[in-house]
Design a protein around this motif. Structure first.
Motif, short mmCIF file in Angstrom:
data_model
loop_
_atom_site.label_atom_id
_atom_site.label_comp_id
_atom_site.label_asym_id
_atom_site.label_seq_id
_atom_site.Cartn_x
_atom_site.Cartn_y
_atom_site.Cartn_z
N SER A 190 -42.64 -55.41 -10.64
CA SER A 190 -41.37 -54.77 -10.28
C SER A 190 -41.39 -54.23 -8.86
O SER A 190 -40.38 -54.29 -8.14
CB SER A 190 -41.06 -53.64 -11.27
N ALA A 191 -42.58 -53.72 -8.42
CA ALA A 191 -42.69 -53.24 -7.04
C ALA A 191 -42.60 -54.40 -6.05
O ALA A 191 -41.98 -54.27 -4.98
CB ALA A 191 -44.01 -52.50 -6.86
N ARG A 192 -43.18 -55.54 -6.40
CA ARG A 192 -43.08 -56.71 -5.52
C ARG A 192 -41.65 -57.22 -5.43
O ARG A 192 -41.19 -57.65 -4.38
CB ARG A 192 -44.00 -57.82 -6.02
N ILE A 193 -40.93 -57.17 -6.56
CA ILE A 193 -39.53 -57.59 -6.55
C ILE A 193 -38.71 -56.69 -5.62
O ILE A 193 -37.79 -57.15 -4.93
CB ILE A 193 -38.96 -57.58 -7.98
N ASP A 194 -39.06 -55.41 -5.59
CA ASP A 194 -38.36 -54.47 -4.71
C ASP A 194 -38.77 -54.60 -3.25
O ASP A 194 -38.25 -53.88 -2.40
CB ASP A 194 -38.60 -53.03 -5.18
N GLY A 195 -39.70 -55.50 -2.96
CA GLY A 195 -40.08 -55.74 -1.58
C GLY A 195 -41.33 -55.03 -1.11
O GLY A 195 -41.64 -55.04 0.09
N ALA A 196 -42.08 -54.42 -2.00
CA ALA A 196 -43.29 -53.69 -1.61
C ALA A 196 -44.43 -54.66 -1.35
O ALA A 196 -44.63 -55.62 -2.10
CB ALA A 196 -43.68 -52.69 -2.69
N GLY A 197 -45.18 -54.40 -0.29
CA GLY A 197 -46.36 -55.20 0.01
C GLY A 197 -47.57 -54.72 -0.77
O GLY A 197 -47.52 -53.71 -1.48
N GLU A 198 -48.68 -55.43 -0.58
CA GLU A 198 -49.88 -55.09 -1.35
C GLU A 198 -50.42 -53.71 -0.98
O GLU A 198 -50.86 -52.95 -1.84
CB GLU A 198 -50.95 -56.16 -1.15
N PHE A 199 -50.43 -53.39 0.32
CA PHE A 199 -50.94 -52.09 0.73
C PHE A 199 -50.05 -50.96 0.20
O PHE A 199 -50.55 -49.91 -0.20
CB PHE A 199 -51.04 -52.01 2.26
N ARG A 200 -48.76 -51.18 0.21
CA ARG A 200 -47.86 -50.14 -0.32
C ARG A 200 -48.03 -49.99 -1.81
O ARG A 200 -48.00 -48.87 -2.34
CB ARG A 200 -46.41 -50.50 0.02
N ILE A 201 -48.22 -51.09 -2.51
CA ILE A 201 -48.46 -51.03 -3.96
C ILE A 201 -49.76 -50.27 -4.23
O ILE A 201 -49.83 -49.44 -5.15
CB ILE A 201 -48.52 -52.44 -4.55
N LEU A 202 -50.78 -50.54 -3.42
CA LEU A 202 -52.07 -49.88 -3.64
C LEU A 202 -51.97 -48.38 -3.43
O LEU A 202 -52.44 -47.60 -4.27
CB LEU A 202 -53.11 -50.49 -2.69
N PHE A 203 -51.37 -47.97 -2.31
CA PHE A 203 -51.37 -46.55 -1.96
C PHE A 203 -50.26 -45.76 -2.65
O PHE A 203 -50.40 -44.54 -2.80
CB PHE A 203 -51.25 -46.38 -0.44
N ARG A 204 -49.19 -46.41 -3.06
CA ARG A 204 -48.06 -45.69 -3.67
C ARG A 204 -48.04 -45.79 -5.18
O ARG A 204 -47.41 -44.93 -5.84
CB ARG A 204 -46.73 -46.21 -3.09
#
Length: 309
Positions: A190-204
């Motif tokens: 769902s985070a990737r669908i919202d446009g989040a990158g891997e680093f943002r997914i990791l840290f957020r």
């Protein structure tokens, strides 16, 4: 008709018998458990009490006790005052603190990045890297190849030689990877669908959900750096760059006296044994402070990360 048959017909279920480990402990069991815990506390706190008391004792008290002090007879902080006035020990404390802080940040950061990448099946060189990490559990290059590598890179007699050779632990990477793999995939998708990158997914997303295991792994690294002395003995020739753990080994285990304990000694100077015990207390204090802060994360962190996945 039996009572059990009547009970089943009336819809009344008889209480099932508890398993032996689910039954409340008996009086003898509670007494035995209390006695065992008391003995463990005495075995753990007894030596620490003796060490602290000896470090706070005068020369007369240590002499009368014939070594380690068990009964207090006055308290003096002269041993600690002499340690912190000595440049060898005070500098070693600063070196150990700096190495521990910088090394923990580097090790925890690299381990988190590596574990997250290995927890994604489609990551770059996933299988070869995972195989290399697992191979470290079986094979270790040995002291001589590592020493030659450190010398070849020009790291000898530098603070980086205390950090980089032991920067990453395969066990900690595997524990973090197992924990990351159990994060629901739907959250990450769902985070990737919202446009989040891997680093943002990791840290957020990933790290906030993995505070327990990250804190435990960081504590493992911090305690390891604080207590490490072997790398310093191999790679550090300048005594001004020695960490506290090597000072502890040289002056406590090998019974080499501190320069301050032999140079300019007066009649009121603390005995060598009190100075040694004071160094032990200073070396133990950070672990005593750190463990209670992270202890509540152990069950949720390492055990969950090791069992699942």
């Amino acid at each position: 008709m039996r009572a059990s048959t009547l009970s089943r017909r009336r819809g009344v279920r008889r209480p099932s018998r508890l398993a032996p480990w689910e039954e409340p402990p008996s009086v003898a069991g509670r007494l035995g458990k209390g006695t065992l815990i008391t003995l463990i506390l005495v075995a753990v706190l007894g030596p620490l009490y003796t060490i602290v008391l000896t470090s706070l004792s005068s020369a007369k008290t240590v002499t009368e006790a014939g070594g380690l002090v068990l009964v207090p007879d006055g308290i003096t902080f002269e041993a600690y005052r002499q340690i912190f006035s000595d440049t060898v020990v005070s500098r070693a404390i600063l070196v150990s603190t700096g190495v521990t802080v910088v090394g923990t940040l580097i090790s925890a950061g690299v381990s988190v990045l590596g574990a997250y990448s290995l927890s994604r099946p489609g990551s770059f060189l996933h299988r070869p890297l995972l195989f290399s990490i697992l191979l470290m559990f079986v094979f270790f290059p040995g002291i001589i190849p590592v020493y030659l590598m450190v010398s070849g890179l020009g790291l000898k007699d530098s603070y980086w030689s205390l950090i980089l050779p032991s920067a990453v632990s395969a066990f900690n990477v595997v524990v973090l990877r197992s924990f990351f793999m159990n994060i629901p995939k739907e959250i990450l998708d769902s985070a990737r669908i919202d446009g989040a990158g891997e680093f943002r997914i990791l840290f957020r997303i990933v790290l906030p959900m993995s505070k327990a295991v990250t804190a435990v792994v960081a504590m493992f690294y911090a305690v390891g750096y604080w207590n490490a002395w072997f790398n310093a003995m191999l790679y550090i020739d300048d005594t001004r760059k020695w960490p506290l753990a090597l000072i502890l080994r040289q002056y406590v285990v090998d019974s080499n006296p501190l320069p301050a304990a032999t140079a300019g000694v007066t009649g009121d100077a603390p005995p060598t044994l009190a100075i040694k015990m004071a160094i032990v207390v200073i070396a133990v204090i950070p672990a005593l402070i750190l463990y209670p802060l992270v202890q509540r994360h152990f069950t949720k962190g390492v055990i969950v990360g090791a069992v699942k996945g």
